[in-house]
Design a protein around this motif. Structure first.
Motif, PDB file in Angstrom:
ATOM      1  N   UNK A  34     -19.729 -14.950  -0.684  1.00  0.00           N
ATOM      2  CA  UNK A  34     -20.379 -16.271  -0.749  1.00  0.00           C
ATOM      3  C   UNK A  34     -21.901 -16.114  -0.537  1.00  0.00           C
ATOM      4  N   UNK A  38     -25.080 -17.325  -2.725  1.00  0.00           N
ATOM      5  CA  UNK A  38     -26.169 -18.117  -2.137  1.00  0.00           C
ATOM      6  C   UNK A  38     -27.526 -17.467  -2.386  1.00  0.00           C
ATOM      7  N   UNK A  41     -30.491 -18.046  -4.929  1.00  0.00           N
ATOM      8  CA  UNK A  41     -31.605 -18.983  -4.722  1.00  0.00           C
ATOM      9  C   UNK A  41     -32.949 -18.270  -4.661  1.00  0.00           C
TER      10      UNK A  41
ATOM     11  N   UNK B 307     -23.637 -24.366  -1.556  1.00  0.00           N
ATOM     12  CA  UNK B 307     -22.851 -23.590  -0.586  1.00  0.00           C
ATOM     13  C   UNK B 307     -23.661 -23.169   0.638  1.00  0.00           C
ATOM     14  N   UNK B 308     -24.876 -23.735   0.755  1.00  0.00           N
ATOM     15  CA  UNK B 308     -25.591 -23.708   2.033  1.00  0.00           C
ATOM     16  C   UNK B 308     -25.542 -25.110   2.654  1.00  0.00           C
ATOM     17  N   UNK B 362     -25.563 -19.942   8.410  1.00  0.00           N
ATOM     18  CA  UNK B 362     -26.858 -20.299   7.799  1.00  0.00           C
ATOM     19  C   UNK B 362     -27.729 -21.146   8.734  1.00  0.00           C
ATOM     20  N   UNK B 371     -32.207 -19.826   4.544  1.00  0.00           N
ATOM     21  CA  UNK B 371     -31.076 -20.433   3.836  1.00  0.00           C
ATOM     22  C   UNK B 371     -31.153 -21.952   3.790  1.00  0.00           C
ATOM     23  N   UNK B 375     -32.486 -23.949   0.638  1.00  0.00           N
ATOM     24  CA  UNK B 375     -31.520 -24.734  -0.144  1.00  0.00           C
ATOM     25  C   UNK B 375     -32.002 -26.171  -0.322  1.00  0.00           C
TER      26      UNK B 375
END
Lengths: 95, 486
Positions: A34, A38, A41, B307-308, B362, B371, B375
């Motif tokens: 996961x 992430x 980004x 997903x953060x 996170x 994170x 995000x």
């Protein structure tokens, strides 16, 4: 950055989650994949971009400071496993 | 009777050709007979439903009542219902009876709708296949080997199998639209803040939004109208008048500008699904819509950013489950920490624990900027892309999901591949926009969904386009084999 078993144990403690020894490894591998997702980004530069906390950029509404809720202790405690004299019971904290 | 539109049912009730008690009994019987193969309903509300139906009949006798008076419906088991268990699909809340009712459930009750029961869902709405439910997976009525999508999979399967004319759902990353697409029904998630979140068990508070699931856009419009509006009990509810959704659905599509994001029509999209979506867009074009290619340059980062943001908010929201005030408690805790850890460790399923840990990670010291802040910045860029697109077009169209419903068990071992099944829907939640899915054909005998995305508070335009499309097609009237008898 891969997540190691020690990281899982640390996070599980922070989140107050019991995880079994067998689960630790599979969580480490799932969380690592996961995190790989992430980290996509990082492809773009976001310096100077205002973080977005709320879709409509609304601020919290204020209301008049008056009592609107009445005491419903008994009703609200009906879902608790263990209560006594209107209190929630937990294992002894102080000896 | 099961395939009648809401207007037709309402008409029969108003004309007293049919009573609400009869209609309620009819759908309760369908659930009892047909849901054994689907597992779409967790809790039936039989006796209370019949009482509510009697009350509706009295109103109807007196010539009172509106389009929803006496109409049976199902609620996703994420909405608190006083006196009837609210489990959120979790062992954690297997015994939980909420002390109050969610605002939107109350609004529908006040409109005269009759609650038949509560539908199955992914645990705490975390999942895209309904396989994370404590109560077992839901089967897709079009093929029992396949998933119905998630997290509102029970609601979608139940409406598709015509176990109820309407069902509520919630959508945090696609949880109304993706199951609607997989099950061949119509589902709409309105603008963030349009429907009250009060009494809706929170997953990710800046993304969660309730909406309507129904056979057609017209039915969904009637339901959403009743659910919408300002609620002082929800601090994120928007105080702004609600459009008349029904009045606007009849408008012509002539001159409506439809944008096709080129990033959504790439190799990630199944070619047969793409073909059906393209045919649907041709139908809109033939009705006078103007089709334009647009670009959402940062949309490929929506799944990573989600997903953060979603796990971070989930880890904060689910910290309330402590084994003390409500919910599951482990046996014989040796101290308070053991009570917290084992109650949560035993009460939550794997996917929920994964997301809580992801969120705790996170948000933990030293990682926040890398994170969470990052995000939220990506989220801003994605929103700005949509805002820019809506300067050129009135709505955006794409496939709802990259493929038709997958087989049960196919993605359970690989969370990331599961997450990517929401690749076309997640950006809408990050931006807070309204989105909808309407059935637009079949691939391998499985339904395909056309996603329509609207500008802020433009639900009426979405429903208008969905309705006009459904005037020209009959995909929404199709019923899965085995569910087409009275």
């Amino acid at each position: 950055m891969p997540i190691q078993s020690e990281d899982v144990l640390k996070i599980a403690h922070l989140a107050r989650l019991a995880v079994s020894d067998e689960q630790v490894k599979s969580y480490a591998s799932d969380l690592s994949s996961i995190m790989n997702l992430v980290e996509q980004m990082n492809e773009i530069d976001t310096s100077g971009v205002e973080p977005m906390a709320h879709p409509l950029d609304q601020s919290q509404r204020l209301r008049v400071d008056e009592v609107t809720e009445h005491n419903q202790r008994e009703l609200l405690q009906e879902n608790a496993v263990d209560t006594e004299d209107g209190l929630f019971l937990v294992p002894r904290v102080i000896d | 009777m099961y395939n009648k539109s809401l207007r037709q049912l309402s008409d029969s009730l108003q004309k007293k050709e049919l009573s609400s008690v009869e209609l309620t009994q009819y759908f309760l019987a369908r659930i009892k007979r047909l849901d054994t193969s689907l597992n779409s309903v967790i809790t039936l509300n039989e006796s209370a439903a019949l009482v509510a139906a009697e009350q509706a009949d009295k109103q109807l006798q007196n010539g009172l009542g509106g389009l929803l008076t006496g109409i049976p419906l199902l609620h996703k088991d994420i909405f608190c219902t006083e006196g009837l268990r609210t489990s959120s699909g979790s062992k954690m809340l297997d015994n939980f009876i909420a002390p109050y009712t969610a605002t939107t459930v109350q609004q529908l009750q006040q409109s005269g709708a009759v609650m038949l029961g509560k539908t199955n869902m992914d645990e705490f709405a975390m999942g895209s296949s309904n396989e994370t439910s404590f109560y077992g997976g839901v089967k897709n009525p079009w093929d029992l080997q396949r998933v119905p999508g998630g997290s509102s999979g029970g609601s979608a399967a139940a409406v598709a199998a015509r176990l109820a004319p309407l069902a509520s759902g919630t959508d945090t990353g696609g949880s109304i639209r993706q199951p609607a697409a997989f099950c061949g029904i119509t589902g709409i998630k309105p603008t963030y803040g349009r429907v009250s979140r009060y009494g809706m068990i929170a997953f990710a508070s800046s993304l969660d939004q309730a909406g309507a699931m129904a056979k057609s856009s017209e039915d969904a419009a009637i339901m959403l109208q009743a659910m919408s509006g300002f609620d002082p009990k929800d601090s994120t509810s928007v105080d702004r008048p609600v459009d008349d959704l029904l009045q606007n659905i009849g408008r012509s599509l002539k001159g409506v500008r439809v944008g096709l994001p080129k990033e959504f029509f790439t190799e990630g999209l199944d070619s047969d699904v793409c073909e059906k979506v393209t045919e649907a867009i041709d139908v809109l074009k033939s009705a006078g819509a103007i089709i334009k290619e647009i670009s959402l340059p940062n949309i490929n980062l929506s799944v990573p950013a989600y997903y953060v943001v979603a796990p971070a908010e989930c880890s904060a929201n689910l910290s309330r489950f402590d084994g003390v005030r409500y919910g599951y408690r482990c046996d014989e805790p040796k101290d308070l920490e053991d009570l917290y850890k084992r109650s949560r460790g035993e009460g939550f399923g794997d996917e929920v624990k994964r997301r809580i840990m992801m969120g705790a990670y996170v948000l933990s010291a030293g990682y926040y900027d890398a994170y969470y802040k990052k995000a939220q910045q990506v989220r801003r860029l994605i929103q700005q892309d949509f805002v820019k697109a809506f300067e050129e077009v009135d709505i955006i169209a794409s496939a709802t999901a990259p493929s038709v419903a997958f087989k049960a068990g196919e993605k359970t071992d690989d969370p990331v591949s599961m997450y990517l099944s929401d690749i076309f829907t997640i950006g809408v939640n990050l931006a807070g926009l309204p989105g909808m899915s309407v059935p637009c054909g079949f691939v391998d005998q499985m339904p395909v969904g056309l996603q329509l995305i609207g500008n802020y508070f433009d639900e009426s335009r979405l429903l208008n386009v969905g309705h006009q499309y459904q005037q020209m097609t009959n995909w929404h009237d199709m019923i899965p084999t085995g569910f087409g008898q009275e």
